[in-house]
Design an enzyme around this catalytic site. Structure first.
Site, PDB file in Angstrom:
ATOM      1  N   GLN A 194      -7.253  -1.580   3.012  1.00 31.06           N
ATOM      2  CA  GLN A 194      -6.528  -1.335   4.265  1.00 31.06           C
ATOM      3  C   GLN A 194      -7.236  -0.249   5.074  1.00 31.06           C
ATOM      4  OE1 GLN A 194      -2.691   0.894   4.693  1.00 31.06           O
ATOM      5  NE2 GLN A 194      -1.877  -1.066   5.386  1.00 31.06           N
TER       6      GLN A 194
ATOM      7  N   PRO B 109       0.858  -1.185   0.000  1.00 30.23           N
ATOM      8  CA  PRO B 109       0.000   0.000   0.000  1.00 30.23           C
ATOM      9  C   PRO B 109       0.893   1.233   0.000  1.00 30.23           C
ATOM     10  CG  PRO B 109       0.139  -0.939   2.223  1.00 30.23           C
ATOM     11  CD  PRO B 109       0.897  -1.860   1.315  1.00 30.23           C
ATOM     12  N   MET B 110       0.610   2.190  -0.846  1.00 30.12           N
ATOM     13  CA  MET B 110       1.401   3.432  -0.844  1.00 30.12           C
ATOM     14  C   MET B 110       0.485   4.606  -1.127  1.00 30.12           C
ATOM     15  SD  MET B 110       5.014   2.332  -2.569  1.00 30.12           S
ATOM     16  CE  MET B 110       5.741   3.940  -2.366  1.00 30.12           C
TER      17      MET B 110
ATOM     18  N   ARG C 142       8.498   0.798  -2.782  1.00 30.17           N
ATOM     19  CA  ARG C 142       9.095   1.751  -3.713  1.00 30.17           C
ATOM     20  C   ARG C 142       9.805   1.063  -4.874  1.00 30.17           C
ATOM     21  NH1 ARG C 142      12.581   4.314   0.642  1.00 30.17           N
ATOM     22  NH2 ARG C 142      12.543   2.093   1.146  1.00 30.17           N
TER      23      ARG C 142
ATOM     24  N   ASN D  72       9.092  -7.082   4.380  1.00 33.14           N
ATOM     25  CA  ASN D  72       8.966  -5.845   3.600  1.00 33.14           C
ATOM     26  C   ASN D  72      10.080  -4.863   3.979  1.00 33.14           C
ATOM     27  OD1 ASN D  72       7.113  -2.890   4.070  1.00 33.14           O
ATOM     28  ND2 ASN D  72       7.626  -3.639   2.037  1.00 33.14           N
ATOM     29  N   GLY D  73      10.551  -4.151   2.944  1.00 33.48           N
ATOM     30  CA  GLY D  73      11.514  -3.076   3.145  1.00 33.48           C
ATOM     31  C   GLY D  73      12.776  -3.250   2.329  1.00 33.48           C
TER      32      GLY D  73
ATOM     33  N   CYS E 226       1.938   3.527   9.830  1.00 33.49           N
ATOM     34  CA  CYS E 226       2.003   4.862   9.215  1.00 33.49           C
ATOM     35  C   CYS E 226       2.723   5.843  10.139  1.00 33.49           C
ATOM     36  CB  CYS E 226       0.594   5.362   8.910  1.00 33.49           C
ATOM     37  SG  CYS E 226       0.620   6.980   8.137  1.00 33.49           S
TER      38      CYS E 226
HETATM   39  C1  LIG Z   1       4.707   7.340  -0.321  1.00 34.62           C
HETATM   40  C2  LIG Z   1       4.440   6.168   0.583  1.00 34.62           C
HETATM   41  C3  LIG Z   1       3.142   5.893   0.986  1.00 34.62           C
HETATM   42  C4  LIG Z   1       2.881   4.805   1.831  1.00 34.62           C
HETATM   43  N1  LIG Z   1       1.584   4.543   2.202  1.00 34.62           N
HETATM   44  C5  LIG Z   1       1.317   3.464   2.991  1.00 34.62           C
HETATM   45  C6  LIG Z   1      -0.027   3.128   3.348  1.00 34.62           C
HETATM   46  O1  LIG Z   1      -1.001   3.759   2.948  1.00 34.62           O
HETATM   47  N2  LIG Z   1      -0.197   2.038   4.168  1.00 34.62           N
HETATM   48  C7  LIG Z   1       0.847   1.291   4.637  1.00 34.62           C
HETATM   49  O2  LIG Z   1       0.636   0.320   5.377  1.00 34.62           O
HETATM   50  N3  LIG Z   1       2.109   1.581   4.288  1.00 34.62           N
HETATM   51  C8  LIG Z   1       2.362   2.633   3.491  1.00 34.62           C
HETATM   52  N4  LIG Z   1       3.653   2.894   3.109  1.00 34.62           N
HETATM   53  C9  LIG Z   1       4.738   1.969   3.508  1.00 34.62           C
HETATM   54  C10 LIG Z   1       4.975   0.922   2.406  1.00 34.62           C
HETATM   55  O3  LIG Z   1       3.855   0.092   2.251  1.00 34.62           O
HETATM   56  C11 LIG Z   1       6.204   0.045   2.722  1.00 34.62           C
HETATM   57  O4  LIG Z   1       5.981  -0.589   3.953  1.00 34.62           O
HETATM   58  C12 LIG Z   1       7.490   0.864   2.819  1.00 34.62           C
HETATM   59  O5  LIG Z   1       7.609   1.738   1.711  1.00 34.62           O
HETATM   60  C13 LIG Z   1       8.717  -0.049   2.878  1.00 34.62           C
HETATM   61  O6  LIG Z   1       8.826  -0.853   1.732  1.00 34.62           O
HETATM   62  P1  LIG Z   1       9.842  -0.485   0.539  1.00 34.62           P
HETATM   63  O7  LIG Z   1      11.193  -0.270   1.149  1.00 34.62           O
HETATM   64  O8  LIG Z   1       9.744  -1.675  -0.384  1.00 34.62           O
HETATM   65  O9  LIG Z   1       9.332   0.784  -0.075  1.00 34.62           O
HETATM   66  C14 LIG Z   1       3.947   3.981   2.286  1.00 34.62           C
HETATM   67  C15 LIG Z   1       5.249   4.270   1.864  1.00 34.62           C
HETATM   68  C16 LIG Z   1       5.521   5.346   1.034  1.00 34.62           C
HETATM   69  C17 LIG Z   1       6.937   5.597   0.605  1.00 34.62           C
END
Ligand SMILES: Cc1cc2nc3c(=O)[nH]c(=O)nc-3n(C[C@H](O)[C@H](O)[C@H](O)COP(=O)(O)O)c2cc1C
Length: 322
Positions: free
Chosen positions: A68, A7-8, A224, A199-200, A98
């Site tokens: 979510q 989710p982003m 990302r 995740n991450g 969040c």
């Molecule tokens: C711009 C942005 C928006 C995000 N929005 C959400 C969200 O709505 N809900 C959520 O659980 N995580 C949210 N996240 C976290 C991501 O789901 C993820 O856990 C985090 O980016 C780490 O994973 P990555 O390193 O693969 O990006 C968001 C992250 C970013 C960068």
């Protein structure tokens, strides 16, 4: 191996989910969060963020999309979780990660990681309310300021009946700074038996392999990285290289055309710029194009710049006579 699209908020909307799941490799998507405070939200709130509810809870490519929710009140979260599944969501995900100040100030998101019992109460209320055939999942960070409650939180969420737990392997204080502490997920795995999703910081197929090894988790969630390399999930599955830049440009055009005529057209310029901020991590051409786009305000100007870039990219290269 399951691969989940993260989710982003503000970036991964229905259109992005549609495009990325058509490219393939994803088993599940989670929507941007729906904020729940003290009421049962109307159906339009759910369908605005998750229009896939109108098409069987799946993207065009057939990938399930789970709604979510983010909030602090067990009762209202449970009420809205039931509404989500009644509207067609194949389960519900709960956001406990969040970091946004406004959300944390009202006791939502990552700040709940300081309140193990409240996490338990929320998951339990939602699990008890949602019919058993629908998964109730949760997404956490390792903690708020530190990792002192990581294991307590994970075990509380599992004990409350969660079907699956995604762990973004950083604390709220770590923000998005690398590294992600994947070995922590392996530690959690020794204490809970529900499926864990790691995740991450997965940007390449090689990161996925290392993450799986260090987290002892075969299932992963891509955030990302999925935006930086639109075929990342397929690359992880099959070893294929990153999608060529001209193909990415075509995707950008497709995204622009749909986003500009959809009901979220006012967000288009921000969304495409945000997508570019990730693409430029993978493609040097994106960095170059972004320097032109950054200063543009009007959607039509952005679209014209993209069209020009695509024309240049697809123009037959002149062969010099020898
Ligand atoms: C711009 C942005 C928006 C995000 N929005 C959400 C969200 O709505 N809900 C959520 O659980 N995580 C949210 N996240 C976290 C991501 O789901 C993820 O856990 C985090 O980016 C780490 O994973 P990555 O390193 O693969 O990006 C968001 C992250 C970013 C960068």
């Amino acid at each position: 191996m399951k691969i989940i699209l993260a989710p982003m908020e503000g970036v991964v909307d229905a259109l992005m989910r549609d495009m990325l799941t058509r490219i393939g490799g994803y088993d599940l998507c989670i929507t941007e969060f729906i904020r729940v405070v003290d009421q049962k939200l109307p159906a339009r709130v759910f369908t605005r963020l998750c229009p896939e509810l109108l098409t069987g809870g799946k993207t065009y490519a057939g990938t399930p999309v789970r709604v979510q929710l983010l909030g602090q009140d067990p009762h209202w979260l449970a009420e809205n979780a039931v509404r989500a599944v009644e509207l067609g969501s194949p389960g519900v995900d709960l956001n406990f990660g969040c970091p946004a100040k406004t959300v944390n100030k009202s006791r939502g998101g990552a700040v709940l990681l300081k309140e193990t019992n409240q996490l338990y109460q929320i998951v339990k209320a939602v699990r008890d309310a949602v019919p058993a055939q629908y998964p109730v999942s949760a997404k956490i960070r390792l903690g708020y300021d530190d990792t002192s409650l990581t294991l307590d939180n994970a075990t509380a969420i599992a004990a409350a009946g969660a079907s699956m737990l995604t762990v973004h392997a950083r604390t709220k204080s770590d923000g998005y700074r690398p590294p992600a502490y994947w070995p922590w997920i392996a530690k959690i795995k020794q204490h809970v038996t529900i499926p864990l999703i790691a995740n991450g910081e997965i940007w390449q197929a090689s990161d996925a392999a290392l993450c799986q090894q260090q987290s002892a988790c075969s299932d992963i969630m891509l955030g990302r990285g999925a935006l930086a390399m639109p075929n990342l999930a397929q690359s992880i599955r099959t070893g294929e290289p990153a999608m060529p830049w001209p193909k990415v440009l075509e995707l950008l055009m497709q995204y622009s055309e749909f986003e500009m005529c959809g009901d979220k057209s006012q967000y288009y310029s921000n969304r495409i710029k945000q997508w570019f901020s990730y693409l430029k991590l993978q493609y040097p051409q994106a960095a170059e194009l972004f320097s032109q786009l950054r200063v543009l305000r009007k959607s039509s100007e952005i679209l014209a710049t993209l069209q020009q870039a695509l024309r240049e990219e697809t123009r037959p290269k002149q062969v010099r006579p020898v």
